[in-house]
Structures are given as C-alpha cells and as structure tokens.
Design an enzyme around this catalytic site. Structure first.
Site, mmCIF file in Angstrom:
data_model
loop_
_atom_site.group_PDB
_atom_site.id
_atom_site.type_symbol
_atom_site.label_atom_id
_atom_site.label_comp_id
_atom_site.label_asym_id
_atom_site.label_seq_id
_atom_site.Cartn_x
_atom_site.Cartn_y
_atom_site.Cartn_z
ATOM 1 N N ASP A 1 -10.505 10.955 -5.847
ATOM 2 C CA ASP A 1 -11.697 11.787 -5.884
ATOM 3 C C ASP A 1 -11.518 12.960 -6.846
ATOM 4 O OD1 ASP A 1 -9.779 13.101 -4.270
ATOM 5 O OD2 ASP A 1 -11.345 14.289 -3.310
ATOM 6 N N PHE B 1 -10.234 11.218 4.601
ATOM 7 C CA PHE B 1 -10.043 12.139 3.498
ATOM 8 C C PHE B 1 -11.136 11.956 2.440
ATOM 9 C CE2 PHE B 1 -8.482 13.097 -0.739
ATOM 10 C CZ PHE B 1 -8.067 14.406 -0.581
ATOM 11 N N GLU B 2 -11.498 10.704 2.179
ATOM 12 C CA GLU B 2 -12.563 10.432 1.221
ATOM 13 C C GLU B 2 -13.869 11.075 1.669
ATOM 14 O OE1 GLU B 2 -14.788 6.571 -0.865
ATOM 15 O OE2 GLU B 2 -13.207 6.304 0.619
ATOM 16 N N GLU C 1 0.853 -1.186 0.000
ATOM 17 C CA GLU C 1 0.000 0.000 0.000
ATOM 18 C C GLU C 1 0.890 1.238 0.000
ATOM 19 O OE1 GLU C 1 -3.560 2.253 2.528
ATOM 20 O OE2 GLU C 1 -2.778 0.321 3.225
ATOM 21 N N ASP D 1 -1.712 12.221 -4.458
ATOM 22 C CA ASP D 1 -1.729 13.654 -4.768
ATOM 23 C C ASP D 1 -2.134 13.849 -6.221
ATOM 24 O OD1 ASP D 1 -1.129 16.371 -5.215
ATOM 25 O OD2 ASP D 1 0.403 16.324 -3.647
#
Length: 282
Positions: A211, A250-251, A100, A175
């Site tokens: 996103d 964050f999502e 990850e 990012d």
C-alpha cells in the site's frame, strides 16, 4: 513481514488467566528466539524484530502444535517438502507448495489455505503471537496444509530449500522502509529475486502487494528488469487484486487512510530441471 514483520518479536511473555499480560518463560519445544544463531551470513534480512506479547490461547497453540506444524529456520538442513507436509498417510510428493513471507496474525493465510486445501502454504514469520494465532486458526479450521516457519526467510531460501520446489511465492505488505537511507533494507530488490528464483519452478507465480506507492513503483521496476521473471500483465503494469488474496486487517487500515494497494503478479521463467537418468547416475 507484511502485516507481520512490521511487528516481529521476541517470545518472552503470555497473558494470564484474566487476559492480563504477564511475564512467562519461553515455550518449551516451541519456536527458537534466534534459530540460525550467528552461523549464517545475513547481508539482507526479511524482517525487523520488535518485542510484543503472546496471549494465553496463542501460547497454548505454540506449545501443543509447534512440534507437529512448526519448524525453525536454522539453515542446517535441506527441507523435504513432501515429508514436511506429510500426514498419517505419509509424504505428499504431489502437493504444490507456496512460500509466504510475512503473514501477520495469519487470518489471510488461514483463509487462503481453507479456500485451496490442495496447496500447501509454508508461512514464514518471526512474530510469535502471529505464529501462535495461525497455528490455532489452522487447528480450529481443520487445515492440514499449513506449516509455520520461524526465522529469516533469506536463510530458508539460501540454505534450506532444494531447487525448483516451490509453486509460488507471496510477499504481502512488506515493511516499506519509507526513509531514503533505509531503501536498501527493502526486501524486494535484485539480490532477493536472484536468491528466490532457483527455488521456484518455471511458471511459479511471484505475488507481491503493497500500500506504499513508492515501494510499489520500485517493485515494478526491479521485477520488470530481472531476467528470471516476467509480468503476467500484457501492459507491463500492476495487476488487479486476485480473488485468492483476501483483504487483510492491515490492508483495511491502509485503505481507510486513503492508501492505494498495488498487486504485482510475475511469473518465473525458465525450464524445468530434468531428473538425472539411470545412465547419467552410473
């Protein structure tokens, strides 16, 4: 990167006894500020450093747990993943391992590790508060299938991982580098995919999520065009969010702003490299 490397750091502070952030020395035996130093070329980089602060509990986890569950990406050795994820019983050669890249504060990583204890997660980031937080979460939840790597994932893939050692690769919310002149800094590009492919077993899943709509479109275009990967979706488009990917903090912030999250699930194509026979070794 992801919720993370948008917040990469320099480990130069910790919180005082009343929660006030105060200057502190770097953590003895903990993550190095620049583990690869200047001895490796970096044409692409998997993170953008930024200073941030480390709390008392995060610092404590780094000091106590880093020697056991942490490693610096120095580019000077090849990792033995069976040994890395070993325990008091010895190496774990049959444990599938997923890489990850970018884990933020580590909540989603810990949740995925807890839900799938028979899979090892090698979680890479440079965000020291996140490293300490994930180590603390792993200890509190009793997770022995998480290892935290500090440094540039590009160097890890290029210098430290043997061929076909990974069962998956996750890149969540990297990012987006929204300005056109910065698009070359985005992680998901042909050069990165060609670098990552040799370390992935045939059939390994590459899972990206973002996103940022323009970045999602670029990811889909680049992945579709790369000969080492194939889309798991019959229509060649985006995938529904799989149940194993938790919704991150964050999502949630992006969804609150009206952003649309896209998941991309691609499979590594190719054949497994056969081990040399005794006759071939003679």
């Amino acid at each position: 990167m992801s919720d993370s490397s948008r917040n990469a750091d320099a480990p130069d502070a910790s919180a005082g006894s009343k929660g006030r952030v105060t200057a502190a020395p770097r953590f003895p035996g903990g993550p190095s500020p620049d583990p690869a130093g200047s001895h490796h070329e970096r044409r692409i980089r998997s993170f953008q450093p930024r200073r941030s602060r480390v709390t008392t509990s995060q610092g404590d986890a780094l000091r106590r747990l880093w020697p056991t569950w942490g490693l610096d990406i120095d580019g000077l050795r090849t990792l033995d993943l069976a040994e890395l994820f070993g325990d008091e019983r010895g190496p774990r050669p049959d444990l599938p391992v997923v890489l990850e890249i970018g884990f933020g504060m580590g909540e989603a990583t810990a949740e995925m590790a807890a839900a799938d204890p028979d899979t090892g997660i090698l979680a890479v980031d440079v965000h020291t508060p996140g490293q300490g937080n994930l180590l603390g979460l792993a200890e509190r939840k009793g997770l022995d299938n998480v290892r935290v790597a500090n440094g540039d994932a590009i160097i890890l893939l290029r210098e430290m991982l043997p061929p076909q050692c990974l069962d998956g690769l996750r890149v969540y919310f990297p990012d987006p580098w929204p300005k056109a002149r910065h698009h070359k800094r985005r992680l998901i590009q042909p050069e990165f995919l060609s670098l990552a492919a040799p370390s992935l077993k045939p059939g390994a899943l590459l899972h990206c999520a973002t996103d940022w709509e323009p970045y999602a479109e670029q990811m889909l275009e680049v992945l579709t065009a790369h000969p080492d990967f194939e889309n798991t979706q019959p229509d060649g488009g985006y995938a529904p969010r799989p149940a194993f990917r938790p919704r991150t903090r964050f999502e949630g912030q992006g969804l609150d702003k009206g952003h649309v999250v896209h998941d991309l699930l691609f499979r590594r194509v190719g054949r497994t490299t056969a081990a040399p026979t005794a006759a071939a070794q003679d």
